[in-house]
Write a protein that holds these residues in place. Structure first.
Motif, PDB file in Angstrom:
ATOM      1  N   THR A 157       0.853  -1.201   0.000  1.00  0.00           N
ATOM      2  CA  THR A 157       0.000   0.000   0.000  1.00  0.00           C
ATOM      3  C   THR A 157       0.878   1.236   0.000  1.00  0.00           C
ATOM      4  O   THR A 157       1.715   1.417   0.885  1.00  0.00           O
ATOM      5  CB  THR A 157      -0.926   0.020   1.223  1.00  0.00           C
ATOM      6  N   VAL A 159       0.821   5.414  -0.242  1.00  0.00           N
ATOM      7  CA  VAL A 159      -0.048   6.585  -0.089  1.00  0.00           C
ATOM      8  C   VAL A 159       0.741   7.851  -0.402  1.00  0.00           C
ATOM      9  O   VAL A 159       1.840   8.057   0.150  1.00  0.00           O
ATOM     10  CB  VAL A 159      -0.615   6.669   1.343  1.00  0.00           C
ATOM     11  N   TRP A 195      -2.395   1.824  -4.657  1.00  0.00           N
ATOM     12  CA  TRP A 195      -1.818   3.164  -4.739  1.00  0.00           C
ATOM     13  C   TRP A 195      -2.924   4.178  -4.454  1.00  0.00           C
ATOM     14  O   TRP A 195      -3.989   4.132  -5.079  1.00  0.00           O
ATOM     15  CB  TRP A 195      -1.214   3.416  -6.124  1.00  0.00           C
ATOM     16  N   VAL A 196      -2.670   5.074  -3.515  1.00  0.00           N
ATOM     17  CA  VAL A 196      -3.684   6.029  -3.068  1.00  0.00           C
ATOM     18  C   VAL A 196      -3.132   7.449  -3.182  1.00  0.00           C
ATOM     19  O   VAL A 196      -2.033   7.735  -2.702  1.00  0.00           O
ATOM     20  CB  VAL A 196      -4.110   5.758  -1.613  1.00  0.00           C
ATOM     21  N   VAL A 198      -4.121  11.276  -2.090  1.00  0.00           N
ATOM     22  CA  VAL A 198      -5.005  12.035  -1.201  1.00  0.00           C
ATOM     23  C   VAL A 198      -4.828  13.523  -1.478  1.00  0.00           C
ATOM     24  O   VAL A 198      -3.713  14.048  -1.402  1.00  0.00           O
ATOM     25  CB  VAL A 198      -4.684  11.729   0.279  1.00  0.00           C
ATOM     26  N   LEU A 233      -5.408  13.810   5.232  1.00  0.00           N
ATOM     27  CA  LEU A 233      -4.758  12.825   6.093  1.00  0.00           C
ATOM     28  C   LEU A 233      -4.912  13.290   7.535  1.00  0.00           C
ATOM     29  O   LEU A 233      -4.479  14.391   7.882  1.00  0.00           O
ATOM     30  CB  LEU A 233      -3.273  12.704   5.734  1.00  0.00           C
ATOM     31  N   CYS A 236      -1.344   8.940  10.863  1.00  0.00           N
ATOM     32  CA  CYS A 236      -0.628   7.786  10.300  1.00  0.00           C
ATOM     33  C   CYS A 236       0.225   7.123  11.384  1.00  0.00           C
ATOM     34  O   CYS A 236       1.308   6.613  11.107  1.00  0.00           O
ATOM     35  CB  CYS A 236       0.215   8.189   9.098  1.00  0.00           C
ATOM     36  N   VAL A 241      -2.976   4.409   8.355  1.00  0.00           N
ATOM     37  CA  VAL A 241      -3.405   5.656   7.726  1.00  0.00           C
ATOM     38  C   VAL A 241      -4.889   5.860   7.982  1.00  0.00           C
ATOM     39  O   VAL A 241      -5.712   4.976   7.696  1.00  0.00           O
ATOM     40  CB  VAL A 241      -3.118   5.629   6.208  1.00  0.00           C
ATOM     41  N   LEU A 243      -7.960   8.622   7.158  1.00  0.00           N
ATOM     42  CA  LEU A 243      -8.330   9.744   6.299  1.00  0.00           C
ATOM     43  C   LEU A 243      -9.619  10.374   6.792  1.00  0.00           C
ATOM     44  O   LEU A 243     -10.398   9.763   7.538  1.00  0.00           O
ATOM     45  CB  LEU A 243      -8.491   9.275   4.855  1.00  0.00           C
ATOM     46  N   ALA A 251      -0.314   0.955   5.981  1.00  0.00           N
ATOM     47  CA  ALA A 251       0.567   1.323   4.866  1.00  0.00           C
ATOM     48  C   ALA A 251       1.973   1.536   5.389  1.00  0.00           C
ATOM     49  O   ALA A 251       2.167   2.191   6.415  1.00  0.00           O
ATOM     50  CB  ALA A 251       0.057   2.579   4.171  1.00  0.00           C
ATOM     51  N   LEU A 254       4.323   6.341   2.987  1.00  0.00           N
ATOM     52  CA  LEU A 254       3.521   7.564   2.968  1.00  0.00           C
ATOM     53  C   LEU A 254       4.418   8.712   2.488  1.00  0.00           C
ATOM     54  O   LEU A 254       5.377   9.075   3.157  1.00  0.00           O
ATOM     55  CB  LEU A 254       2.940   7.884   4.344  1.00  0.00           C
TER      56      LEU A 254
END
Length: 441
Positions: A157, A159, A195-196, A198, A233, A236, A241, A243, A251, A254
């Motif tokens: 993951t 971020v 894959w994120v 934000v 965010l 973390c 993580v 949100l 994750a 970051l």
């Protein structure tokens, strides 16, 4: 660096006669061409070709490797913490000057998010870019070598916080690289990675306009990249993580690219600042109301003479955006004005109309808006490379980068993680420690 480079040319006679000295102070012995950091992180460009050695390109300048800690402009003195002071116990260096040019750029703007200081990774320097590349490949190795689903999910993951150039280009290039790399892992596939992106606002890449920003969101989502707009965010801690939309997931990666702020030395200089902490400047790139002080780049708030005038006389005038397009062009005017001031000539105002923006979204993918025209896909990607190749300083760097692009098109990507580069003495320290243990026993 660009200003000093031009001053070498415009003040050639004075430098030869010894009546002028140009002193360049920087914490690093090189200038980083930041638009190429995403490609360096993805392995398309060698890290050493993203930087320009100061001493090579500024042979007629005095280059001091150190950080300015204090500026007393009334006495025209700058205090510099050099490497000798840091490593050898020498005292700080004091340099007297006649004219001051402040162009320290910007640093990452962080927020008090719980856990961010512990696991966050920046993306402003070449060291951070290469460290991030090694980190991403290391996570693939971790996921491949464990049967624990919790560890595997956290490792796969990634971020990214911030939907500007740095965040979008870094994510797109690294996702492209990781998607290629997993073909060599027998138990990791592209569908296993998460894959994120934000972004706190309702759009990404605002520089390329709403249409191309919307296209970028659709393009990223088509690659199974989770784009979260109007989301922040919140925490973390312990690599979990959280949100603002209520989601929560583990994750191990970051990346923080949520904006920049002026370098701290700007505030320490005690020169006039705007409400946003940038140096208040005139259109001639002089610090407003201060003689013998000049500024350019991200740290300078320079009036944008090409923007429409303010609606009311009391309203502030628009300033140039803190980007490379303005910064590089400002240095030419700054060097010419500084030369004119020394020779008693006429100084000129800086005025440049914003022509557009280009952004890479990975190999053969990109978006661009140039002179009002919109481009996407391969044409935009090609324009991104052509534009930045033309802007990177020195013919040497241009030739090396072009050669690397050609070779990258002929051969496969390199997907080796060299994380040990970040701690080269670890192996020796382990051996030396083991040796002492054996002798004792």
């Amino acid at each position: 660096m660009y200003t000093a480079l031009r001053l070498q040319r415009t003040l050639k006679q004075e430098l030869r006669q010894g009546t002028v000295e140009i002193v360049v102070v920087d914490p690093e012995p090189y200038m980083t061409y930041q638009p190429f950091l995403p490609e360096a992180a993805a392995g398309s460009i060698s890290p050493r070709h993203v930087v320009v050695p100061l001493r090579r390109v500024l042979p007629h300048c005095t280059v001091v490797i150190g950080e300015v800690t204090e500026i007393d402009h009334e006495k025209r003195k700058a205090t510099i913490a050099t490497l000798a002071a840091e490593h050898a116990g020498a005292g700080a260096l004091t340099v007297a000057y006649d004219e001051l040019v402040l162009a320290p750029g910007s640093v990452s703007r962080t927020l008090p998010v719980p856990g961010l200081a512990d696991i966050g990774i920046g993306f402003k320097t070449v060291e951070e870019a290469i460290g991030l590349r090694n980190h991403v490949l290391e996570q693939l190795d971790i996921a491949s070598s464990t049967r624990d689903p919790a560890i595997r999910d956290a490792a796969l993951t990634f971020v990214f916080v911030g939907g500007g150039y740095a965040g979008v280009e870094a994510l797109a290039e690294l996702e492209d690289m990781a998607r290629y790399a997993v073909r060599y892992y027998h138990n990791v596939g592209p569908e296993d990675m998460k894959w994120v992106l934000v972004e706190a606002t309702d759009r990404i890449l605002p520089e390329v306009g709403p249409d191309m920003g919307g296209y970028t969101v659709r393009e990223l989502r088509a690659r199974n990249i989770d784009v979260r707009l109007e989301t922040r965010l919140e925490s973390c801690e312990k690599r979990i993580v959280r949100l603002s939309d209520g989601s929560r997931f583990p994750a191990r990666t970051l990346v923080w690219t949520a904006g920049v702020k002026p370098h701290p030395i700007v505030a320490a200089s005690k020169l006039p600042l705007t409400d946003h902490g940038r140096l208040k400047c005139t259109a001639a790139l002089q610090v407003d109301g201060v003689e013998h002080a000049w500024a350019a780049g991200d740290a300078a708030a320079v009036p944008d003479l090409t923007a429409p005038p303010p609606a009311t006389p009391d309203a502030p005038r628009a300033v140039c955006a803190p980007n490379a397009q303005h910064a590089v062009r400002q240095t030419k005017v700054l060097a010419e004005n500084l030369t004119a001031a020394l020779r008693g000539g006429e100084i000129h105002n800086y005025a440049h109309k914003y022509v557009g923006s280009v952004a890479s979204l990975g190999l053969h993918k990109g978006v661009a808006q140039v002179y009002g025209r919109k481009f996407k896909g391969y044409p935009a990607w090609f324009m991104h490379r052509a534009y930045h190749l033309s802007r990177v300083p020195t013919f040497n760097r241009k030739a090396r980068i072009l050669a690397e692009w050609i070779l990258a098109g002929l051969f496969k990507r390199e997907i080796v993680s060299l994380g040990s580069l970040e701690n080269p003495r670890a192996e020796f320290e382990l051996a030396a420690g083991t040796g002492r243990h054996n002798e004792t026993s």
